[in-house]
Write an enzyme that holds these catalytic residues in place. Sequence first.
Site, PDB file in Angstrom:
ATOM      1  N   SER A 146       0.952  -1.176  -0.012  1.00  0.00           N
ATOM      2  CA  SER A 146      -0.023   0.066   0.155  1.00  0.00           C
ATOM      3  C   SER A 146       0.867   1.260   0.178  1.00  0.00           C
ATOM      4  CB  SER A 146      -0.998  -0.196   1.159  1.00  0.00           C
ATOM      5  OG  SER A 146      -2.106   1.018   1.274  1.00  0.00           O
ATOM      6  N   ASP A 192      -5.589  -3.723  -3.053  1.00  0.00           N
ATOM      7  CA  ASP A 192      -4.619  -3.344  -1.819  1.00  0.00           C
ATOM      8  C   ASP A 192      -3.913  -4.639  -1.298  1.00  0.00           C
ATOM      9  OD1 ASP A 192      -3.070  -2.218   0.207  1.00  0.00           O
ATOM     10  OD2 ASP A 192      -4.676  -0.905   0.861  1.00  0.00           O
TER      11      ASP A 192
END
Length: 486
Positions: free
Chosen positions: A47, A166
């Site tokens: 991320s 993600d």
Amino acid sequence: MFPKETTWNISFAGCGFLGVYHIGVASCLREHAPFLVANATHIYGASAGALTATALVTGACLGEAGANIIEVSKEARKRFLGPLHPSFNMVKTIRGCLLKILPADCYECASGRLGISLTRVSDGENVIITHFNSKEELIQANVCSTFIPVYCGLIPPSLQGVRYVDGGISDNLPLYELKNTITVSPFSGESDICPQDSSTNIHELRVTNTSIQFNLRNLYRLSKALFPPEPLVLREMCKQGYRDGLRFLRRNGLLNRPNPLLALPPSQPPAPEDADAQEGAVAMERTGGKDHLPPPREDHILEHLPSRLNEALLEACMEPTDLLTTLSNMLPVRLAMAMMVPYTLPLESAVSFTIRLLEWLPDVPEDIRWMKEQTGSICQYLMIRAKRKLGNHLPSRLSGQVVLRRARSLPSVPLSCAAYSEVLPSWMRNSLSLGDVLAKWEECQRQLLLGLFCTNVAFPPDALRMRVPAGPAPEPPQHPPSSPPC
């Protein structure tokens, strides 16, 4: 801790807008322990940590990367709903920042060293991408690693024909279990480089391999991960990352010599803050690294941060003094703008929706095909589950209705083939193949299943008639005999 003849890795945790903490840590490592970055076998990130890892591996300007984080947070805070405002496009913003700061040959430096954590949409498994064929592919990998479903959009991006979201959903701190991995996290816990909160709470929360101590400060940090805090808070977080990086290097004896903090001309006496740093380092060596080093002065930290990041931090603390900003900050103007939100929000939403639709047109065929495949897969999964559940209840239902009897002896007179054929149903006698028999059998099963959910509410005709209680039958009325007709 990590001699030069051994191998080690560096891993950055995902943290949303708190990624400015990673910028401070990376700046400290690049400035005071460059061999730790240059000789690392792999540098991983998930991320927001993937963005810092990419900048660190490719040699991009960390100051510009930190300035971009602050600018994006300030842009998100201008809107009524923050990052959830329809006009705020997180994916487009990240892509533009990476295109601006990454060099042209970034994919060559990143291949084999950089590891980006991704979550595959099809099965939810974690995938670490380490090889990149172009700059666009490297940027797309970062976009996939930072794409939070619903928060960033509904249709996940694709990389090499595979949809990813993600990476923090499946593995927020890659390779944390290895002892030779230096873990970096903005949440206080058991990571190697993390804030040291003065809390007596020993409870720990582990979220996708990330250690988070259960205290109020971490709860505040979690609340600011997706909704950016004020620029002053981001500035403090960046300085905190720089401090924690220095603490880690001093505790493990990894400070590069000659120390940049102590490299002064012979004619110039050491500054008071440098003397404090020397005394603190000596005290740390004497105590064996058990006591926490007192944090250096803020001015001293700002002097050694990257110049671009230093300028961004200073600009974030200063408010513009132009006439338009002064008028917009007045209380009557702010109240008027808040009252106009129900009227301006639909208009802004319509404009942003139109712009996103036009930008989506090149990817419409591929996205429509993917949505069709996903819808078919979901329907097939539901049908299999329903069929399996009904199949488990059907034998027990039939066992309560069908009574099987075991014959103790064969019939005395053998039945002929014609007699056997008469016993079978007509649809089995007329079937030409085994496939026809199986098709008829499935049809009977469907009719039987439909009958299980039907309730017979038909009443017999005489069910609603009023009945007279049983008793002696009444005598028929006696009529006088009629005279014969004349």
